[in-house]
Design an enzyme around this catalytic site. Structure first.
Site, PDB file in Angstrom:
ATOM      1  N   MET A 208       7.130  -1.912   0.232  1.00  0.00           N
ATOM      2  CA  MET A 208       6.767  -0.981   1.316  1.00  0.00           C
ATOM      3  C   MET A 208       7.634  -1.289   2.521  1.00  0.00           C
ATOM      4  O   MET A 208       7.496  -2.344   3.156  1.00  0.00           O
ATOM      5  CB  MET A 208       5.274  -1.114   1.660  1.00  0.00           C
ATOM      6  CG  MET A 208       4.361  -0.713   0.509  1.00  0.00           C
ATOM      7  SD  MET A 208       2.625  -0.591   1.000  1.00  0.00           S
ATOM      8  CE  MET A 208       2.157  -2.309   1.112  1.00  0.00           C
TER       9      MET A 208
ATOM     10  N   HIS B 159       6.001   7.474   1.083  1.00  0.00           N
ATOM     11  CA  HIS B 159       6.777   8.598   0.562  1.00  0.00           C
ATOM     12  C   HIS B 159       6.502   8.897  -0.908  1.00  0.00           C
ATOM     13  O   HIS B 159       6.184   8.014  -1.685  1.00  0.00           O
ATOM     14  CB  HIS B 159       8.270   8.369   0.808  1.00  0.00           C
ATOM     15  CG  HIS B 159       8.607   8.568   2.248  1.00  0.00           C
ATOM     16  ND1 HIS B 159       8.527   7.545   3.163  1.00  0.00           N
ATOM     17  CD2 HIS B 159       8.933   9.693   2.946  1.00  0.00           C
ATOM     18  CE1 HIS B 159       8.819   8.026   4.371  1.00  0.00           C
ATOM     19  NE2 HIS B 159       9.066   9.322   4.261  1.00  0.00           N
TER      20      HIS B 159
ATOM     21  N   ALA C 178       0.301   4.533  -9.824  1.00  0.00           N
ATOM     22  CA  ALA C 178       0.212   4.321  -8.364  1.00  0.00           C
ATOM     23  C   ALA C 178      -0.317   5.576  -7.697  1.00  0.00           C
ATOM     24  O   ALA C 178      -0.009   6.696  -8.120  1.00  0.00           O
ATOM     25  CB  ALA C 178       1.602   4.002  -7.803  1.00  0.00           C
ATOM     26  N   GLY C 179      -1.090   5.366  -6.636  1.00  0.00           N
ATOM     27  CA  GLY C 179      -1.477   6.506  -5.808  1.00  0.00           C
ATOM     28  C   GLY C 179      -2.963   6.642  -5.592  1.00  0.00           C
ATOM     29  O   GLY C 179      -3.702   6.985  -6.509  1.00  0.00           O
ATOM     30  N   GLY C 180      -3.403   6.315  -4.364  1.00  0.00           N
ATOM     31  CA  GLY C 180      -4.788   6.546  -3.978  1.00  0.00           C
ATOM     32  C   GLY C 180      -5.774   5.524  -4.504  1.00  0.00           C
ATOM     33  O   GLY C 180      -6.982   5.723  -4.380  1.00  0.00           O
TER      34      GLY C 180
ATOM     35  N   GLY D 110      -0.714   0.092  -2.752  1.00  0.00           N
ATOM     36  CA  GLY D 110       0.066  -0.121  -1.542  1.00  0.00           C
ATOM     37  C   GLY D 110      -0.830  -0.187  -0.318  1.00  0.00           C
ATOM     38  O   GLY D 110      -0.954  -1.230   0.332  1.00  0.00           O
ATOM     39  N   THR D 111      -1.499   0.920  -0.020  1.00  0.00           N
ATOM     40  CA  THR D 111      -2.330   0.997   1.188  1.00  0.00           C
ATOM     41  C   THR D 111      -3.331  -0.157   1.243  1.00  0.00           C
ATOM     42  O   THR D 111      -3.536  -0.766   2.291  1.00  0.00           O
ATOM     43  CB  THR D 111      -3.072   2.352   1.227  1.00  0.00           C
ATOM     44  OG1 THR D 111      -2.100   3.393   1.115  1.00  0.00           O
ATOM     45  CG2 THR D 111      -3.852   2.522   2.506  1.00  0.00           C
TER      46      THR D 111
END
Ligand SMILES: Cc1cc2nc3c(=O)[nH]c(=O)nc-3n(C[C@H](O)[C@H](O)[C@H](O)COP(=O)(O)O)c2cc1C
Length: 348
Positions: A26, A170, A199-201, A222-223
């Site tokens: 990141m 992104h 990945a994602g959410g 990530g978040t």
């Protein structure tokens, strides 16, 4: 973690991990400390090289060495991620940056968002071969079915990261929900194909277990790791994340427009927390005005205007925890969900 059993997947076996959890690279957020802490805890961490100079990346790699307590010449159990379109800007600089992977003996490279990823993959593989060192595993992050097929069949990626439209930072504005995209790709991955991770959410271990039961072999968060003291996010940015509702996570070009980070491949935008910068952009306020206000806000760390990237899972993240505790929590939640799932099967 000593007493909890490891989780075994094709991915954890490839990288010799206890937990099928990955910290993605990141930019401006995952440095040497965070990447190393995630790897130390049993997952796998990436430094986000993003827009970094060679000197900056070298400092991050030295930091990772210190945290991992390895000397020069010993392998480094982390990876480094690069943005393809930034690498394309200067071949000479980028080759210098990539040479650090071999010098520091990192375990993996992550590539995304570029029109020439295949030539960078080839360059790293050649460099790796010349060095005679252990192979540097190539992770490619993809946002569509077609990109996945290319990464698997043509580039022979060692690991394919499937990114859903829920992802923070992104990604593709044309992306699909992870639960739609991942099974499509899994159904078309040959039996001897690379591990596929999603990945994602994602926010917790129940979702990691859900991905494993779908047939993925790992999960990328990530978040969630931005809410650790080891991330490079400021206290103010972390506070925004803790207080955010998932509906505030929006896809936009507003922040790239305000920061002047232009040059992303077609169709790529970013997901972050809606604030005054996004409101102004949506209203059509002149870019020069937005930029000036953004610069002033950056100087003050004013989160009403500066970017706070976040995926759709942000609304369930209410606690700031050390990275190692996040990995441990994800591992334990995942184990418990996997056990519950196997209990659903009636024993004959
Ligand atoms: C602050 C931030 C920076 C990111 N930077 C990069 C990057 O430099 N390279 C990249 O491939 N992905 C980057 N991503 C996207 C991640 O690879 C990953 O797809 C995403 O974090 C997963 O979604 P989640 O944040 O909802 O967990 C970034 C994400 C965030 C939140």
């Amino acid at each position: 973690m000593a007493s909890t059993p490891a989780i075994r997947t094709q991915f954890t076996q490839l990288l010799d991990l206890k937990t099928p959890v990955v910290l993605p690279p990141m930019a401006f957020a995952s440095g040497g400390v965070l990447a190393a802490e995630v790897s130390l805890a049993g997952g796998f961490g990436f430094i986000g090289s993003g827009y970094d100079t060679t000197e900056k990346l070298r400092r991050d790699l030295e930091t990772a060495r210190t945290v991992l307590k390895v000397g020069p010449g010993s392998p480094l159990s982390i990876g480094v991620g690069f943005l393809g379109w930034i690498l394309d800007k200067s071949e000479a600089n980028s080759k210098e940056l990539l040479a650090l992977l071999v010098e520091y003996r990192v375990k993996a490279i992550w590539l995304a968002f570029g029109d020439n990823l295949s030539s960078w993959i080839q360059f790293v593989r050649e460099l790796n071969q010349q060095s005679g060192g252990p192979p540097i595993l190539v992770f490619v992050q993809v946002c569509s079915f077609q990109e996945a097929l290319t990464a698997i069949n043509e580039w022979k990626a060692d690991v394919v990261v499937v990114q859903g439209i829920e992802a923070g930072g992104h990604g593709a504005s044309y992306g699909l929900p992870l639960l739609t995209l991942l099974p499509l790709i899994l159904a078309n991955t040959p039996p001897n194909g690379p591990p596929i991770i999603g990945a994602g959410g994602l926010a917790d271990g129940s979702q990691v277990a859900a991905l494993l039961t779908l047939g993925a072999s790992g999960a990328v968060l990530g978040t969630r790791f931005l809410l650790s003291p080891e991330s490079l996010y400021s206290e103010a940015q972390r506070k925004v994340l803790v207080g955010a509702d998932s509906s505030q996570s929006v896809r936009t070009m507003a922040f790239d427009n305000a920061r002047g980070t232009v040059g992303w491949p077609k169709g790529i935008d970013g997901r972050g927390i809606r604030n005054a910068t996004v409101d102004d952009y949506d209203k059509g306020v002149d870019t020069s005005v937005i930029r000036k206000k953004y610069e002033e806000a950056s100087a003050k760390g004013d989160t009403d205007r500066i970017v706070v990237w976040a995926g759709t899972g942000v609304g369930s993240m209410k606690q700031i925890l050390p990275a190692k505790d996040i990995v441990r929590e994800l591992h334990e939640e995942c184990l418990s969900r996997l056990r519950n799932a196997s209990n659903l099967v009636i024993k004959e």
